[in-house]
Write a protein that holds these residues in place. Structure first.
Motif, PDB file in Angstrom:
ATOM      1  N   THR A  76       0.816  -1.221   0.000  1.00 47.62           N
ATOM      2  CA  THR A  76       0.000   0.000   0.000  1.00 47.62           C
ATOM      3  C   THR A  76       0.846   1.266   0.000  1.00 47.62           C
ATOM      4  O   THR A  76       0.304   2.363   0.116  1.00 47.62           O
ATOM      5  CB  THR A  76      -0.927   0.021   1.231  1.00 47.62           C
ATOM      6  N   SER A  78       2.530   4.459  -1.077  1.00 48.03           N
ATOM      7  CA  SER A  78       2.126   5.344  -2.177  1.00 48.03           C
ATOM      8  C   SER A  78       2.793   6.712  -2.138  1.00 48.03           C
ATOM      9  O   SER A  78       2.400   7.601  -2.880  1.00 48.03           O
ATOM     10  CB  SER A  78       0.603   5.536  -2.153  1.00 48.03           C
ATOM     11  N   HIS A 125      -7.192  -1.244  -0.331  1.00 45.41           N
ATOM     12  CA  HIS A 125      -7.326  -0.961  -1.759  1.00 45.41           C
ATOM     13  C   HIS A 125      -8.735  -1.265  -2.247  1.00 45.41           C
ATOM     14  O   HIS A 125      -9.352  -0.470  -2.956  1.00 45.41           O
ATOM     15  CB  HIS A 125      -6.319  -1.791  -2.558  1.00 45.41           C
TER      16      HIS A 125
END
Length: 238
Positions: A76, A78, A125
């Motif tokens: 995850t 980012s 997500h």
């Protein structure tokens, strides 16, 4: 390498066999030469594996967990303001994913929303509203929805939550959370990564001619292999 194999010192010649075929093992009809790109990726995947295992013996891994990931995971992550090398490394996680198996134990290691323990991949997500609806922070551990070795999710009627609950994986109580490799007896190494990047092909029947008791001399090996490969390609096994 291609020029050396097909042209030698003369500088003339052309490729008789595809490079992909050359890089297969001898049993598969190749010469056993490793593709540089695959070897590099396999070694990089080894770094990611050590991060997933939270290797306590590695100062580098501990630094990554503390300063790069914080409460995130590689699945995850980012942040855009980071180094080019780290971005490339995290991008390779999509290759690593195919070989992993998350075994849920006591829930003290896996993160509820950001780890890869669920068939729907990181829940953050596929279900970004989850932490808000459930009242479980995004950094919650999996143990928050486990009780006495069983699932214990909050009573929420949201459709997405019901879908998550409908396909929960098995729990292995009295064991710690572990990440294992799906092949190679559950152990990850460079060879296992290479098998993932370049899946094995069927063995050819003539590979024994190039080795063993009737081994072709070293200086004739390339010629013999090339002849057998090209000849059988055109004539077929029959």
């Amino acid at each position: 390498m291609r020029k050396f194999l097909w042209q030698g010192s003369s500088g003339r010649g052309y490729a008789k066999v595809s490079w992909l075929q050359v890089c297969k093992s001898k049993e598969e009809g190749g010469l056993g030469i490793r593709r540089v790109v695959h070897m590099n990726q396999a070694l990089m995947l080894k770094h990611l594996w050590r991060i997933l295992q939270e290797d306590t013996q590695s100062i580098w891994v501990q630094w990554i967990l503390l300063h790069r990931l914080h409460n995130q995971t590689i699945w995850t992550y980012s942040r855009s303001t980071t180094s080019w090398c780290w971005k490339k490394l995290v991008k390779l996680s999509t290759l690593l994913k195919a070989g992993l198996d998350y075994r849920i134990g006591d829930g003290r290691k896996f993160k509820l929303w950001t780890d890869l323990w669920h068939p729907r991949e990181p829940l953050l997500h596929s279900f970004p509203r989850g932490p808000t609806i459930n009242g479980l922070p995004s950094d919650s551990l999996l143990m928050t929805v486990l009780q006495h070795g069983r699932w214990n999710w909050p009573s929420v009627t949201d459709f997405d939550i019901q879908e998550i609950i409908s396909c929960l994986p098995n729990i292995f109580p009295q064991q710690p959370d572990t990440i294992i490799w799906r092949s190679n007896a559950g152990k990850f190494n460079t060879a296992a990564a290479l098998s993932l990047l370049q899946p094995p092909s069927p063995h050819v029947l003539w590979h024994r001619i190039l080795g063993g008791k009737f081994k072709i001399p070293r200086h004739d090996l390339s010629f013999g292999w090339r002849y057998l490969d090209v000849f059988l390609l055109w004539t077929g096994p029959g």
